[in-house]
Each structure stands twice: as structure tokens, then as C-alpha cells.
Design an enzyme around this catalytic site. Structure first.
Site, PDB file in Angstrom:
ATOM      1  CG  ASP A  14     -20.616  -1.206   8.483  1.00  0.00           C
ATOM      2  OD1 ASP A  14     -21.042  -0.213   9.104  1.00  0.00           O
ATOM      3  OD2 ASP A  14     -19.517  -1.212   7.896  1.00  0.00           O
ATOM      4  CG  ASP A  53     -19.414   0.887   4.528  1.00  0.00           C
ATOM      5  OD1 ASP A  53     -18.627   1.630   5.151  1.00  0.00           O
ATOM      6  OD2 ASP A  53     -19.071   0.189   3.549  1.00  0.00           O
ATOM      7  CG  HIS A  55     -18.905   3.557   0.421  1.00  0.00           C
ATOM      8  ND1 HIS A  55     -18.035   4.177   1.289  1.00  0.00           N
ATOM      9  CD2 HIS A  55     -18.801   2.218   0.691  1.00  0.00           C
ATOM     10  CE1 HIS A  55     -17.424   3.269   2.029  1.00  0.00           C
ATOM     11  NE2 HIS A  55     -17.877   2.075   1.701  1.00  0.00           N
ATOM     12  CG  HIS A  59     -15.989   5.487  -1.603  1.00  0.00           C
ATOM     13  ND1 HIS A  59     -15.135   4.602  -0.986  1.00  0.00           N
ATOM     14  CD2 HIS A  59     -16.071   6.577  -0.801  1.00  0.00           C
ATOM     15  CE1 HIS A  59     -14.726   5.140   0.156  1.00  0.00           C
ATOM     16  NE2 HIS A  59     -15.281   6.328   0.294  1.00  0.00           N
ATOM     17  CG  HIS A  88     -19.324  -1.962  -0.530  1.00  0.00           C
ATOM     18  ND1 HIS A  88     -18.064  -1.771  -1.060  1.00  0.00           N
ATOM     19  CD2 HIS A  88     -19.289  -1.417   0.714  1.00  0.00           C
ATOM     20  CE1 HIS A  88     -17.308  -1.154  -0.172  1.00  0.00           C
ATOM     21  NE2 HIS A  88     -18.019  -0.914   0.906  1.00  0.00           N
ATOM     22  CE  LYS A 113     -18.557   1.982   9.356  1.00  0.00           C
ATOM     23  NZ  LYS A 113     -18.128   1.346   8.130  1.00  0.00           N
ATOM     24  CB  CYS A 158     -16.505  -2.193   9.638  1.00  0.00           C
ATOM     25  SG  CYS A 158     -16.214  -1.469   7.985  1.00  0.00           S
TER      26      CYS A 158
HETATM   27  C1  VGL Z   1     -16.620  -3.197   5.315  1.00  0.00           C
HETATM   28  C2  VGL Z   1     -15.147  -3.449   3.589  1.00  0.00           C
HETATM   29  C3  VGL Z   1     -15.628  -2.308   2.989  1.00  0.00           C
HETATM   30  C4  VGL Z   1     -17.151  -3.712   6.612  1.00  0.00           C
HETATM   31  C5  VGL Z   1     -17.107  -2.044   4.730  1.00  0.00           C
HETATM   32  O1  VGL Z   1     -18.305  -3.382   6.976  1.00  0.00           O
HETATM   33  O2  VGL Z   1     -16.429  -4.478   7.284  1.00  0.00           O
HETATM   34  N1  VGL Z   1     -15.635  -3.873   4.752  1.00  0.00           N
HETATM   35  N2  VGL Z   1     -16.613  -1.603   3.568  1.00  0.00           N
HETATM   36 ZN    ZN Z   2     -17.352   0.137   2.546  1.00  0.00          ZN
END
Ligand code: VGL
Ligand code: ZN
Length: 216
Positions: A14, A53, A55, A59, A88, A113, A158
Site C-alpha cells: 500500500d 488498497d 476501495h 465501502h 480512502h 485488495k 496491512c
Molecule cells: C490500511 C487501514 C485501511 C493499510 C488500509 O494500508 O494499512 N489501513 N486501509
Molecule cells: Zn483501506
């Protein structure tokens, strides 16, 4: 720690502007991981995978989807507790792209994902129900990789979930601490999501190491 370039793979988690200062879910100093990841790619790892990430709007991990809820509150979802986040990493937005300064030539698989509206996906291996696979384990096994070295965001979400699943699936997992940054939400008794994750992961066999420990 000696790297075997054909069996070790760099997992970039991410590395997206949404998680960096100025983004929607900023991780403090999150942009510092970009040049470190680039050095790791150039120096040690001919093979890398990256997660994104990704979404859809609305979401279920977004606080805005749940009337009366605020970001960073926890709610119960059918699959267990879920922290609610600011909106996000919306599919197709600039924040959801890989960071423009990240060197992508050695990224051989880009895994998205979190695209199912009803379920979050912190881990690169499973959605947050801990049972729906992303397909990454099969990919890595077929390619002959046995250890993952993690860099990216966020250490306590993550990255942590991905490293935990890597161990459960029989891979080695090393978190390169200087190449990751954490969200570190406060928990009971002075703990944070980072201190809690660190303890749980260490007990499971995940190693934390600085990237200066790596040898070609
Ligand atoms: C993440 C919270 C929500 C991450 C992703 O990349 O750690 N944390 N979505
Ligand atoms: Zn996320």
C-alpha cells in the site's frame, strides 16, 4: 541476513498517496518509505509484488457509510470487529495509485485488495474474514518464493496482517522496520496498535529487522 534473490521477494504494501501526509488516511512520515523501497529494489530484490488498497465509493470500512459513526471508531461487522476509516484509496483516484516516485520495474505482480464493498482486506493474502483468499499464496508458491520481506504502510494494519498470514501459510516473514511506518492508534493501558501488533507477530515467528541487516 543473507538474501537469496530467487527465493526471497520484496512485498511492497500500500505505497499509495492516500496513506501519506496530505492523503485521506495519512500515516505520519509515510512518504519516507518510498526512497527506502527504491533502494531495496535496486540493491537486493530482483522480484517484488505490490499491493494496492482499492476501495469502491461507499465501502463498508468507511465511517461515512455508517450514519452517526466517526473515523477510528470500532464496530462489529459480520466477520468481526472493524475499525472505521476516513474514505480512502478510492478506485481510480490519484490517492489510490502507486506513489509516483516508486520504482515499479521490478514489481511483477500488482495485487488489488479491498474491492468487495462489504468486506475490508488488510492482508495481501486474505480478506478480513480471514478465509477469502486473494490468490497471492498460490502465485508465490508456483513461482518458488519462500520468504517475504515487507516494506510499506501501515506496519500495524496491512503490513501486520500480511506478515501474520504469510507465517500461517508457511512462508518466512520479515518486516523491514525502517521501510514501514505505523498508524499507531491508542489502545487500553498505554498500548498502541503498533505495540500490540509487534508482540503478536513476534510470538508467531515474524521477524522485525532493519534493512541495514540485509546482505546480498
Ligand atoms: C490500511 C487501514 C485501511 C493499510 C488500509 O494500508 O494499512 N489501513 N486501509
Ligand atoms: Zn483501506
Amino acid at each position: 541476513m543473507k538474501i537469496d534473490p530467487q527465493r526471497d521477494i520484496l512485498a511492497l504494501i500500500d505505497i499509495q498517496p492516500s496513506f501519506m501526509p496530505g492523503g485521506e488516511l495519512p500515516v505520519a512520515d509515510g512518504d519516507a518509505v518510498v526512497p527506502i523501497a527504491n533502494t531495496l529494489l535496486a540493491t537486493f530484490f530482483p522480484h517484488a509484488v505490490a499491493t494496492q488498497d482499492w476501495h469502491p465509493p461507499g465501502h463498508h470500512s468507511f465511517a461515512s457509510t455508517h450514519p452517526g459513526r466517526a473515523p477510528y471508531e470500532q464496530i462489529d461487522m459480520p466477520y468481526g470487529p472493524q475499525i472505521l476509516w476516513p474514505d480512502h484509496a478510492i478506485q481510480g483516484s490519484a490517492g489510490a495509485a502507486l506513489h509516483p516516485a516508486l520504482h515499479t520495474d521490478r514489481i511483477e505482480l500488482l495485487l488489488r485488495k479491498g474491492f468487495r464493498p462489504e468486506i475490508d482486506s488488510y492482508s495481501a493474502f486474505f480478506e478480513n474474514d480471514r478465509g477469502t483468499p486473494t490468490g497471492l499464496a498460490g502465485y508465490l508458491r508456483e513461482r518458488g518464493f519462500t520468504r517475504l520481506f515487507f516494506a510499506g504502510l501501515a506496519t500495524d494494519f496491512c503490513v501486520a496482517y500480511s506478515a501474520e498470514d504469510a507465517i500461517r501459510l508457511g512462508f518466512g516473514a520479515i518486516i523491514l522496520e525502517d521501510a514501514c511506518r505505523a498508524i499507531a492508534l491508542p489502545e487500553r493501558g498505554g498500548a498502541t496498535t503498533l505495540t500490540t501488533a509487534r508482540k503478536r507477530l513476534t510470538d508467531l515467528g515474524v521477524r522485525f529487522a532493519p534493512s541495514t541487516d540485509l546482505r546480498a
